[in-house]
Design a protein around this motif. Sequence first.
Motif, mmCIF file in Angstrom:
data_model
loop_
_atom_site.group_PDB
_atom_site.id
_atom_site.type_symbol
_atom_site.label_atom_id
_atom_site.label_comp_id
_atom_site.label_asym_id
_atom_site.label_seq_id
_atom_site.Cartn_x
_atom_site.Cartn_y
_atom_site.Cartn_z
ATOM 1 N N GLY A 130 11.441 31.816 15.649
ATOM 2 C CA GLY A 130 11.893 30.984 16.759
ATOM 3 C C GLY A 130 12.268 29.585 16.311
ATOM 4 N N LYS A 131 11.473 29.015 15.400
ATOM 5 C CA LYS A 131 11.745 27.664 14.895
ATOM 6 C C LYS A 131 13.099 27.609 14.202
ATOM 7 C CE LYS A 131 10.013 24.369 11.442
ATOM 8 N NZ LYS A 131 8.943 24.106 10.441
ATOM 9 N N TYR A 132 13.343 28.533 13.278
ATOM 10 C CA TYR A 132 14.604 28.534 12.532
ATOM 11 C C TYR A 132 15.787 28.879 13.439
ATOM 12 C CZ TYR A 132 12.008 28.316 8.108
ATOM 13 O OH TYR A 132 11.206 27.928 7.056
ATOM 14 N N PHE A 133 15.565 29.788 14.383
ATOM 15 C CA PHE A 133 16.655 30.180 15.283
ATOM 16 C C PHE A 133 17.125 28.999 16.125
ATOM 17 C CE2 PHE A 133 18.228 31.708 19.382
ATOM 18 C CZ PHE A 133 19.257 32.546 18.978
ATOM 19 N N HIS A 134 16.176 28.266 16.711
ATOM 20 C CA HIS A 134 16.561 27.166 17.592
ATOM 21 C C HIS A 134 17.141 25.991 16.806
ATOM 22 C CE1 HIS A 134 15.145 29.152 21.132
ATOM 23 N NE2 HIS A 134 13.943 29.328 20.621
ATOM 24 N N LYS A 135 16.690 25.792 15.578
ATOM 25 C CA LYS A 135 17.321 24.776 14.727
ATOM 26 C C LYS A 135 18.758 25.171 14.398
ATOM 27 C CE LYS A 135 13.604 22.293 12.398
ATOM 28 N NZ LYS A 135 13.040 21.890 11.081
ATOM 29 N N LEU A 136 18.963 26.451 14.128
ATOM 30 C CA LEU A 136 20.306 26.950 13.841
ATOM 31 C C LEU A 136 21.193 26.816 15.080
ATOM 32 C CD1 LEU A 136 22.316 28.448 11.978
ATOM 33 C CD2 LEU A 136 21.335 30.596 12.831
ATOM 34 N N GLU A 137 20.646 27.119 16.239
ATOM 35 C CA GLU A 137 21.395 26.984 17.496
ATOM 36 C C GLU A 137 21.869 25.547 17.682
ATOM 37 O OE1 GLU A 137 20.163 27.183 22.189
ATOM 38 O OE2 GLU A 137 19.212 28.594 20.815
ATOM 39 N N LYS A 138 20.984 24.605 17.451
ATOM 40 C CA LYS A 138 21.330 23.191 17.580
ATOM 41 C C LYS A 138 22.420 22.797 16.578
ATOM 42 C CE LYS A 138 19.280 18.571 17.197
ATOM 43 N NZ LYS A 138 18.024 17.806 16.949
ATOM 44 N N PRO A 189 0.822 -1.215 0.000
ATOM 45 C CA PRO A 189 0.000 0.000 0.000
ATOM 46 C C PRO A 189 0.853 1.261 0.000
ATOM 47 C CG PRO A 189 -0.063 -1.107 2.152
ATOM 48 C CD PRO A 189 0.585 -2.041 1.194
ATOM 49 N N ALA A 190 0.461 2.232 -0.834
ATOM 50 C CA ALA A 190 1.209 3.484 -0.942
ATOM 51 C C ALA A 190 1.079 4.293 0.345
ATOM 52 C CB ALA A 190 0.697 4.292 -2.126
ATOM 53 N N LYS A 191 2.157 4.944 0.720
ATOM 54 C CA LYS A 191 2.123 5.823 1.880
ATOM 55 C C LYS A 191 1.374 7.106 1.521
ATOM 56 C CE LYS A 191 4.378 3.123 4.624
ATOM 57 N NZ LYS A 191 3.679 2.447 5.729
ATOM 58 N N ARG A 192 0.570 7.586 2.434
ATOM 59 C CA ARG A 192 -0.276 8.745 2.158
ATOM 60 C C ARG A 192 0.554 10.016 1.975
ATOM 61 N NH1 ARG A 192 -3.205 9.282 8.041
ATOM 62 N NH2 ARG A 192 -3.716 7.137 7.464
ATOM 63 N N GLU A 193 0.042 10.889 1.134
ATOM 64 C CA GLU A 193 0.648 12.199 0.959
ATOM 65 C C GLU A 193 0.245 13.089 2.129
ATOM 66 O OE1 GLU A 193 2.709 13.057 -1.483
ATOM 67 O OE2 GLU A 193 2.568 11.086 -2.445
ATOM 68 N N PHE A 194 1.110 14.013 2.491
ATOM 69 C CA PHE A 194 0.756 14.950 3.552
ATOM 70 C C PHE A 194 1.292 16.325 3.186
ATOM 71 C CE2 PHE A 194 4.843 13.141 4.629
ATOM 72 C CZ PHE A 194 5.595 14.202 5.097
ATOM 73 N N ALA A 195 0.561 17.327 3.625
ATOM 74 C CA ALA A 195 0.930 18.702 3.310
ATOM 75 C C ALA A 195 2.121 19.133 4.158
ATOM 76 C CB ALA A 195 -0.256 19.630 3.564
ATOM 77 N N LEU A 196 3.137 19.678 3.493
ATOM 78 C CA LEU A 196 4.292 20.186 4.219
ATOM 79 C C LEU A 196 3.938 21.503 4.893
ATOM 80 C CD1 LEU A 196 7.098 19.532 1.572
ATOM 81 C CD2 LEU A 196 6.619 18.206 3.637
ATOM 82 N N PRO A 197 4.447 21.732 6.104
ATOM 83 C CA PRO A 197 4.187 23.008 6.759
ATOM 84 C C PRO A 197 4.823 24.155 5.985
ATOM 85 C CG PRO A 197 5.843 21.775 7.978
ATOM 86 C CD PRO A 197 5.309 20.855 6.927
ATOM 87 N N TYR A 198 4.272 25.345 6.171
ATOM 88 C CA TYR A 198 4.774 26.519 5.478
ATOM 89 C C TYR A 198 6.236 26.764 5.839
ATOM 90 C CZ TYR A 198 5.566 31.438 4.364
ATOM 91 O OH TYR A 198 6.100 32.612 3.892
ATOM 92 N N ALA A 199 7.049 27.082 4.820
ATOM 93 C CA ALA A 199 8.461 27.367 5.040
ATOM 94 C C ALA A 199 8.862 28.592 4.226
ATOM 95 C CB ALA A 199 9.315 26.163 4.635
ATOM 96 N N ASN A 200 9.919 29.256 4.679
ATOM 97 C CA ASN A 200 10.427 30.436 3.975
ATOM 98 C C ASN A 200 11.951 30.345 3.978
ATOM 99 O OD1 ASN A 200 11.360 33.025 3.218
ATOM 100 N ND2 ASN A 200 9.481 33.993 3.977
ATOM 101 N N GLU A 201 12.508 29.847 2.894
ATOM 102 C CA GLU A 201 13.946 29.640 2.815
ATOM 103 C C GLU A 201 14.724 30.959 2.833
ATOM 104 O OE1 GLU A 201 15.584 26.790 3.055
ATOM 105 O OE2 GLU A 201 13.642 25.801 3.332
ATOM 106 N N GLU A 202 14.115 32.011 2.279
ATOM 107 C CA GLU A 202 14.778 33.316 2.283
ATOM 108 C C GLU A 202 14.924 33.830 3.715
ATOM 109 O OE1 GLU A 202 14.154 37.854 0.506
ATOM 110 O OE2 GLU A 202 12.846 36.209 -0.150
ATOM 111 N N LEU A 203 13.865 33.688 4.510
ATOM 112 C CA LEU A 203 13.922 34.096 5.913
ATOM 113 C C LEU A 203 14.940 33.254 6.680
ATOM 114 C CD1 LEU A 203 12.803 35.694 8.339
ATOM 115 C CD2 LEU A 203 11.026 33.932 8.566
ATOM 116 N N LYS A 204 14.961 31.961 6.392
ATOM 117 C CA LYS A 204 15.915 31.066 7.048
ATOM 118 C C LYS A 204 17.356 31.493 6.771
ATOM 119 C CE LYS A 204 16.987 26.125 7.401
ATOM 120 N NZ LYS A 204 16.657 24.767 6.873
ATOM 121 N N ALA A 205 17.631 31.875 5.526
ATOM 122 C CA ALA A 205 18.977 32.318 5.155
ATOM 123 C C ALA A 205 19.348 33.620 5.863
ATOM 124 C CB ALA A 205 19.062 32.491 3.640
#
Length: 390
Positions: free
Chosen positions: A297-305, A231-247
Amino acid sequence: MNLTPTSVKFDIGGGREVTIETGKMARQADGAVTVRCGDCILLATVVANKEPKAGQSFFPLTVDYQEKFASAGRIPGSFFKREGKLSDSEVLVSRLIDRALRPLFPDDYLCDVQVLVTLISSDPEVMPDALAALAASAALAVSDVPIQEIISEVRIGRIKGEFIINPTRTQLAEADMDFIVAATAKNIMMVEGESKECQEEDLVKAIELAHDAIRIQVKAQEELRGLIGNPAKREFALPYANEELKAKIEAFAAGKILEVSKSALGKHERGDAFGKIEEELKEHLGELSEEDAPLVGKYFHKLEKEVVRNMILDQSIRLDGRVLDQVRPLAMEIDLLPSPHGSALFTRGETQSLTTVTLGTPDDELLVESAAVSNYVKFILHYNFPLLHR
């Protein structure tokens, strides 16, 4: 209505056969299997929401393992004859399953997932906890829930110098090594256990033998999945992301985070310094859209890690300034408290443990019950964690 199950079988050694079956029980679950060895039968079910909750920022995985007393034809010996919350041992087994499964879900998968593993038939000689993760993984394997790899866990014990996969309860009582190992076909995920004495080469051999057994169990799950049509694994919507902001966040904060990380500050001072960088970052970025604001906050703490991890791996320096083979300062003190029968304060770096001991009489023994056995224990360990980090 077709209740004919689909099943696969494999041998775990010593002529013991394990059967994984799906399609007969819990048919409304997203995935469900039974795993049988001897008279021991586990039912594992998995259910997952199709969409994450609004504003969800973490992966809500729930894993519950429970041994029903009815599985052994027993009634609980407590005053309340109906079974209640999970026992300490069941919570620990739940954690063994959780720790092996959790890293296998996609990073951006935030839908609620519930995995329930229940002992529905008990065999006095078969240890069901050694089969629990196999059951959980098999339920996920036959479902459309998007787990990335198949895993399994086995117990390996050394009895009279011989390593045995999933030893019986009688054999385990004589073991001088007892480990639970979780793995995919390629990678070791988790090792937990105990030993009276153990050389490094003995532990390596135990893990290798356990991994060989796990590969057989992973192959059986793949075979079962193939039999029901992959059985195929279900598709799921990716959460909103902003690569420019992350950079932008990385360009502004990475160097500042590294500077604080290398300064060997105390835990609270370091936390305050990271907090100040985050505040400066928000001022630097200015007013953001409603979608982008929570990402800071999400991107900052990922960067910290990431920065801290790379510093440790690349420069062999830890946050408190120690090199990799340097132990934190240790301090021990006894008879700290006047009234308890015994007390001790153990300090390692900024971590402390205050321990007390109480001596009782035979009347204070504790009855510990499970589906298979009931024993009185003379040693009772209570763990409390009253102080959380700010």
